[in-house]
Write a protein that holds these residues in place. Structure first.
Motif, PDB file in Angstrom:
ATOM      1  N   ASN A 103       6.892   3.738   1.119  1.00 38.68           N
ATOM      2  CA  ASN A 103       6.365   2.386   0.250  1.00 38.68           C
ATOM      3  C   ASN A 103       7.257   1.214  -0.278  1.00 38.68           C
ATOM      4  O   ASN A 103       7.014   1.708  -1.252  1.00 38.68           O
ATOM      5  CB  ASN A 103       4.973   2.979   0.812  1.00 38.68           C
ATOM      6  CG  ASN A 103       4.452   4.063   1.273  1.00 38.68           C
ATOM      7  OD1 ASN A 103       3.910   3.218   2.811  1.00 38.68           O
ATOM      8  ND2 ASN A 103       4.537   4.723   1.481  1.00 38.68           N
ATOM      9  N   ASN A 313      -1.098  -2.713  -0.524  1.00 38.69           N
ATOM     10  CA  ASN A 313      -0.945  -0.954   0.191  1.00 38.69           C
ATOM     11  C   ASN A 313      -2.578  -0.453   0.450  1.00 38.69           C
ATOM     12  O   ASN A 313      -2.266   0.601   1.328  1.00 38.69           O
ATOM     13  CB  ASN A 313       0.274  -0.932  -0.563  1.00 38.69           C
ATOM     14  CG  ASN A 313       1.161  -0.225   0.086  1.00 38.69           C
ATOM     15  OD1 ASN A 313       1.130  -0.759   0.954  1.00 38.69           O
ATOM     16  ND2 ASN A 313       1.817   0.880   0.039  1.00 38.69           N
ATOM     17  N   GLY A 414       6.434   0.451   4.807  1.00 40.97           N
ATOM     18  CA  GLY A 414       5.711   1.694   4.918  1.00 40.97           C
ATOM     19  C   GLY A 414       6.433   2.434   6.238  1.00 40.97           C
ATOM     20  O   GLY A 414       6.734   2.647   7.105  1.00 40.97           O
ATOM     21  N   TYR A 418      -0.423   1.942   9.374  1.00 47.12           N
ATOM     22  CA  TYR A 418      -1.614   1.589   7.864  1.00 47.12           C
ATOM     23  C   TYR A 418      -2.900   2.010   7.978  1.00 47.12           C
ATOM     24  O   TYR A 418      -3.182   2.934   7.346  1.00 47.12           O
ATOM     25  CB  TYR A 418      -1.741   0.091   8.450  1.00 47.12           C
ATOM     26  CG  TYR A 418      -2.216  -0.211   7.328  1.00 47.12           C
ATOM     27  CD1 TYR A 418      -1.057  -0.510   5.743  1.00 47.12           C
ATOM     28  CD2 TYR A 418      -2.549  -1.044   6.818  1.00 47.12           C
ATOM     29  CE1 TYR A 418      -1.577  -1.096   4.877  1.00 47.12           C
ATOM     30  CE2 TYR A 418      -4.112  -1.425   5.692  1.00 47.12           C
ATOM     31  CZ  TYR A 418      -2.901  -1.891   4.857  1.00 47.12           C
ATOM     32  OH  TYR A 418      -3.473  -2.583   3.831  1.00 47.12           O
TER      33      TYR A 418
END
Length: 419
Positions: A103, A313, A414, A418
């Protein structure tokens, strides 16, 4: 006459015995698996040898198997044996489960951070996850994680986690945003209990030490802290998701509640609780609508160290690294995923998303949720590169562009979806 009557009774008795016999399971056989142990699959399956043949139990087992990291897909076949006995074959398509995790993200102010790790999600062929990560976010961090949901039985498991996390954190004092070097070293143990196919609990404790060190010249004499804490944690999950490779349908809810004790008045005892609601729906043959709603509250202390953060994130793609904090949160992530190309094991998926969130200020009230300074709205576009035979092998790229006041924009990279 009496003989005819007795014959009639005997015929009726034997006929009722024959036609009332239920179809039974002679054996549950596992095939197609290589690393995943057949004994483990039989251990967690609802259908057992000697049970009445029940299609609903078989369907539940299929859904459960497809949720395992080690299984990319599962199906079944039913074959007659002797009499009213049947053999049930569970067909397993395995995932590759030794997975690197990556990530990293940027914003338009040239901020850059990354996390890399390695996890085995099918240790010993029994769906045990073990691994760790290294993170570079100005400072070095690492963690080691062990999770065995079926360690003791098909209902009872264990998780153990160690983490040493160091980051630069903004702390929001009145009229000033100060930068701190923040360290959190923790050890956690959790008991995992699965009530049934849809419901499970986690209960445990976490001992950790938080350390806040001021960065730069501390001209306003801002506090520096080193605080030992205990955390009691409870998690309840309802999961009714059904997986078909990259497609998901159904509803899932995860409630997380924590109570934290402290040894310092600057970081007082507090509670924090939040619920994540997930809803997934298939749209045609190639589309998937996915949504996550998070609603959370904590003790409303007027502290610069509030627990809910606004983070690139975690909740709003493109917003930046911990740009704000609050004691309450409402975040909605919704996106449409569409399969653009699919060939054998490879899938290219595009997505269009909107991430929107708002926070309650420390010591504030519920009216803070509607204040324009607290509301963040970030639409964006992304791509997913998916390997159908490797667990969580989804490389994602998202670009979020803020449309609210003071917004930024940025890329988020990443592994895995998500949400």
């Amino acid at each position: 006459m009496i003989k005819r009557y007795l014959v009639f009774i005997l015929v009726a008795f034997f006929a009722s015995s024959i036609f009332s016999q239920e179809n039974m399971v002679d054996d549950v056989k596992i095939q197609g698996n290589k690393k995943l142990k057949s004994s483990f699959v039989k251990k967690i399956a609802s259908l057992k040898s000697g049970d009445v043949l029940d299609s609903l139990l078989i369907e539940e087992d299929m859904k459960l198997l497809k949720r395992l990291p080690s299984v990319s897909h599962a199906s079944y076949q039913v074959f007659p044996a002797e009499g009213n006995q049947y053999n049930i074959f569970y067909n397993i398509e395995e995932n590759f489960t030794l997975i690197p995790s990556v990530n990293f993200y940027t914003t338009d102010d040239d901020e850059f951070a990354y996390r890399i790790g390695l996890y085995e999600f099918n240790t010993f062929g029994r769906n045990i996850a073990f691994g760790g990560f290294y993170q570079k976010d100005i400072y070095d961090s690492y963690a080691i994680n062990f999770r065995a949901p079926f360690l003791f039985s098909r209902y009872l498991g264990l998780a153990v986690n160690y983490q040493d996390l160091t980051t630069q954190e903004p702390v929001f004092f009145e009229g000033e945003t100060a930068s701190y070097k923040y360290n959190n070293e923790s050890m956690e143990i959790l008991g995992l209990y699965r009530i049934d196919y849809n419901n499970r609990f986690e209960l445990g404790v976490n001992y950790f030490v938080e350390d806040y060190r001021f960065k730069g010249d501390n001209i306003n004499n801002r506090p520096e802290l080193n605080v030992h804490k205990w955390l009691a944690k409870g998690i309840y999950e309802f999961n009714n998701l059904d997986y078909s490779y990259q497609y998901i349908s159904g509803f899932r809810s995860i409630f997380n509640f924590q109570y934290v004790t402290s040894t310092n008045d600057m970081l007082p005892d507090f509670f924090i609780g939040w619920n994540d609601f997930f809803y997934f729906r298939r749209i045609g043959e190639k589309g998937n609508w996915a949504s996550r709603l998070r609603m959370g509250l904590s003790s409303n202390d007027e502290t610069p160290f509030a627990p809910f953060s606004v983070d690139n994130n975690l909740n709003v793609r493109g917003v930046g690294n911990t740009i704000d904090r609050g004691t309450g949160v409402i975040v909605l992530n919704t996106e449409y995923r569409h399969t653009l190309y699919e060939k054998y094991w490879f899938v290219l998926q595009g997505n269009a998303f909107i991430d929107a969130g708002t926070w309650r200020n420390p010591g504030g009230d519920f009216g803070d949720f509607s204040k324009k300074d607290n509301v963040k709205v970030y639409p964006g576009l992304g791509l997913r590169f998916i390997h159908k035979k490797i667990y969580n092998a989804i490389f994602r790229i998202d670009y979020g562009y803020g449309i609210t006041e003071g917004a930024t924009k940025g890329l988020v990279f990443g592994i895995g979806q998500y949400f």
